[in-house]
Design a protein around this motif. Sequence first.
Motif, PDB file in Angstrom:
ATOM      1  N   ASN A  68      13.641 -14.026   4.665  1.00  0.00           N
ATOM      2  CA  ASN A  68      14.025 -13.178   5.798  1.00  0.00           C
ATOM      3  C   ASN A  68      15.173 -12.224   5.438  1.00  0.00           C
ATOM      4  O   ASN A  68      15.895 -11.746   6.308  1.00  0.00           O
ATOM      5  N   LYS A  69      15.318 -11.958   4.154  1.00  0.00           N
ATOM      6  CA  LYS A  69      16.335 -11.009   3.713  1.00  0.00           C
ATOM      7  C   LYS A  69      15.744  -9.602   3.728  1.00  0.00           C
ATOM      8  O   LYS A  69      14.643  -9.379   3.222  1.00  0.00           O
ATOM      9  N   ILE A  70      16.459  -8.657   4.315  1.00  0.00           N
ATOM     10  CA  ILE A  70      15.993  -7.275   4.371  1.00  0.00           C
ATOM     11  C   ILE A  70      16.195  -6.618   3.012  1.00  0.00           C
ATOM     12  O   ILE A  70      17.302  -6.571   2.475  1.00  0.00           O
ATOM     13  N   LEU A  71      15.110  -6.121   2.450  1.00  0.00           N
ATOM     14  CA  LEU A  71      15.179  -5.403   1.177  1.00  0.00           C
ATOM     15  C   LEU A  71      15.274  -3.904   1.398  1.00  0.00           C
ATOM     16  O   LEU A  71      16.037  -3.212   0.722  1.00  0.00           O
ATOM     17  N   ILE A  72      14.465  -3.407   2.346  1.00  0.00           N
ATOM     18  CA  ILE A  72      14.430  -1.966   2.636  1.00  0.00           C
ATOM     19  C   ILE A  72      14.351  -1.773   4.144  1.00  0.00           C
ATOM     20  O   ILE A  72      13.538  -2.413   4.820  1.00  0.00           O
ATOM     21  N   GLU A  73      15.176  -0.885   4.684  1.00  0.00           N
ATOM     22  CA  GLU A  73      15.104  -0.535   6.091  1.00  0.00           C
ATOM     23  C   GLU A  73      14.229   0.711   6.258  1.00  0.00           C
ATOM     24  O   GLU A  73      14.042   1.486   5.320  1.00  0.00           O
ATOM     25  N   ASN A  74      13.698   0.882   7.461  1.00  0.00           N
ATOM     26  CA  ASN A  74      12.843   2.046   7.754  1.00  0.00           C
ATOM     27  C   ASN A  74      11.701   2.166   6.753  1.00  0.00           C
ATOM     28  O   ASN A  74      11.426   3.230   6.206  1.00  0.00           O
ATOM     29  N   PHE A  75      11.045   1.045   6.517  1.00  0.00           N
ATOM     30  CA  PHE A  75       9.953   0.981   5.549  1.00  0.00           C
ATOM     31  C   PHE A  75       8.633   1.153   6.290  1.00  0.00           C
ATOM     32  O   PHE A  75       8.084   0.196   6.849  1.00  0.00           O
ATOM     33  N   GLY A  76       8.116   2.372   6.321  1.00  0.00           N
ATOM     34  CA  GLY A  76       6.879   2.645   7.047  1.00  0.00           C
ATOM     35  C   GLY A  76       5.689   1.931   6.444  1.00  0.00           C
ATOM     36  O   GLY A  76       5.549   1.853   5.215  1.00  0.00           O
ATOM     37  N   TYR A  77       4.832   1.375   7.291  1.00  0.00           N
ATOM     38  CA  TYR A  77       3.656   0.656   6.809  1.00  0.00           C
ATOM     39  C   TYR A  77       2.750   1.597   6.021  1.00  0.00           C
ATOM     40  O   TYR A  77       2.468   2.712   6.445  1.00  0.00           O
ATOM     41  N   ASN A  78       2.264   1.103   4.882  1.00  0.00           N
ATOM     42  CA  ASN A  78       1.375   1.889   4.037  1.00  0.00           C
ATOM     43  C   ASN A  78       0.496   0.931   3.254  1.00  0.00           C
ATOM     44  O   ASN A  78       0.965   0.240   2.350  1.00  0.00           O
ATOM     45  N   ASP A  79      -0.801   0.861   3.612  1.00  0.00           N
ATOM     46  CA  ASP A  79      -1.676  -0.090   2.940  1.00  0.00           C
ATOM     47  C   ASP A  79      -2.174   0.404   1.587  1.00  0.00           C
ATOM     48  O   ASP A  79      -3.002  -0.238   0.945  1.00  0.00           O
TER      49      ASP A  79
ATOM     50  N   GLN B 260       8.749  -2.089  -9.265  1.00  0.00           N
ATOM     51  CA  GLN B 260       9.797  -1.828 -10.243  1.00  0.00           C
ATOM     52  C   GLN B 260      11.070  -1.476  -9.477  1.00  0.00           C
ATOM     53  O   GLN B 260      11.009  -0.883  -8.402  1.00  0.00           O
ATOM     54  N   LYS B 261      12.195  -1.848 -10.015  1.00  0.00           N
ATOM     55  CA  LYS B 261      13.484  -1.596  -9.368  1.00  0.00           C
ATOM     56  C   LYS B 261      14.429  -0.933 -10.360  1.00  0.00           C
ATOM     57  O   LYS B 261      14.529  -1.372 -11.513  1.00  0.00           O
TER      58      LYS B 261
ATOM     59  N   GLY C 180      16.610   0.816  -1.385  1.00  0.00           N
ATOM     60  CA  GLY C 180      16.873  -0.498  -0.818  1.00  0.00           C
ATOM     61  C   GLY C 180      18.267  -0.602  -0.239  1.00  0.00           C
ATOM     62  O   GLY C 180      19.142   0.248  -0.489  1.00  0.00           O
ATOM     63  N   VAL C 181      18.509  -1.647   0.545  1.00  0.00           N
ATOM     64  CA  VAL C 181      19.821  -1.850   1.160  1.00  0.00           C
ATOM     65  C   VAL C 181      20.873  -2.162   0.099  1.00  0.00           C
ATOM     66  O   VAL C 181      22.079  -2.043   0.355  1.00  0.00           O
ATOM     67  N   ASP C 182      20.439  -2.543  -1.101  1.00  0.00           N
ATOM     68  CA  ASP C 182      21.363  -2.833  -2.196  1.00  0.00           C
ATOM     69  C   ASP C 182      21.701  -1.593  -3.017  1.00  0.00           C
ATOM     70  O   ASP C 182      22.396  -1.688  -4.026  1.00  0.00           O
ATOM     71  N   GLY C 183      21.194  -0.427  -2.583  1.00  0.00           N
ATOM     72  CA  GLY C 183      21.482   0.808  -3.299  1.00  0.00           C
ATOM     73  C   GLY C 183      20.552   1.078  -4.464  1.00  0.00           C
ATOM     74  O   GLY C 183      20.656   2.126  -5.116  1.00  0.00           O
TER      75      GLY C 183
END
Length: 359
Positions: free
Chosen positions: A174-185, A193-194, A209-212
Amino acid sequence: MKKSILLYTLFFTTSFLFAQNKDTWISFWDKDTTHIGFKDKSGKVKIEPKFMGLTSANKFDDIIVVSEEVNESWKSYYLTKSGKITGRDSLYVFDNGPDCENEGFIRFKDYKTDKMGLFNGDGKIVIPTEYSDLTRVRNGMIIALKGAVKIMDPGGDGHFYWSGGKEYLLDTNNKILIENFGYNDELNFYSLQKSKEPSKDAIRENFLGVDGQYYSFINFDKEFKFWLKNNILTDLSKDNLLRFSYDKITYWKEPNGWISESKTTFINKNYKLIKAKLAELNTKNCDYHIFSESLNQFIYEGKEFEEYFNNCNQPKDWKYPVKNIVISNKNEKQDHFEFLRTENGYVLISVSVGKDNLK
């Protein structure tokens, strides 16, 4: 590149090791074919046949939805391999079927709040019921919609859509990795990759990502179009088509319907027609579209296709999509060329042509 590979490895290591030790139980019917039970790979009965109704899983890895009749009433719940029962009256049902476990996790719903959450393979809540909607777990990640409003379809058929809210990319803690992540199938979550800077790869999409750090994923649609242009349309030789074809090609032939035969036999018989049809894609006036579809479980059956379906025999289109090239002809007929994405890339798996009959 080293950092990208490191992150990729971290996401995969746990699931890979887990998969190596997995003892998958297989469903079986009782003599009357009315109740379902489960056996291990050696054939030992682990659960006597007693389930029916919503029990849709034909394989049992960690946690499944089951339904049984108890004292002339139906009881539905989530069941783990250890025998733990959880989530009574909390089944997440979509399109008339219950959810199916993926990567050891399964979704559930609180009908009092109309919110969704996630169980792990031990039946413990790892994501609480605070989200309007959740996708399946894909490479340890979930797209979550929060604070949306459900709008019912005025047609009265029970369908609905979400309005508003905010989308996030979460991990299974339940950790947020990315905010405002629009659904895309069209995103391949297994290609993660990061890096500190956005990827310059033309077939990838970048998200901050929220971690920059930047998270990038291959876009299936971009990947396929790039692959098609550089691997098929530049070389329509028979050898090349055979190279990029599945072992068996399924095709439509009147009046028999769908037929499957070896790629060598099929390509040899129909090479001139297939080459001519695909060559049209190189012309400016060709009217064609590419659609993302799922592998048909009623056509592609047997052990050779098992990896492309989940434990409930649903196509894993989030990992192995089918790209369907539809060419529209002047005679209002259409030609279809379907390519399945595999671990070794895209391969031609199905063909149907509107005007000329295949041999």
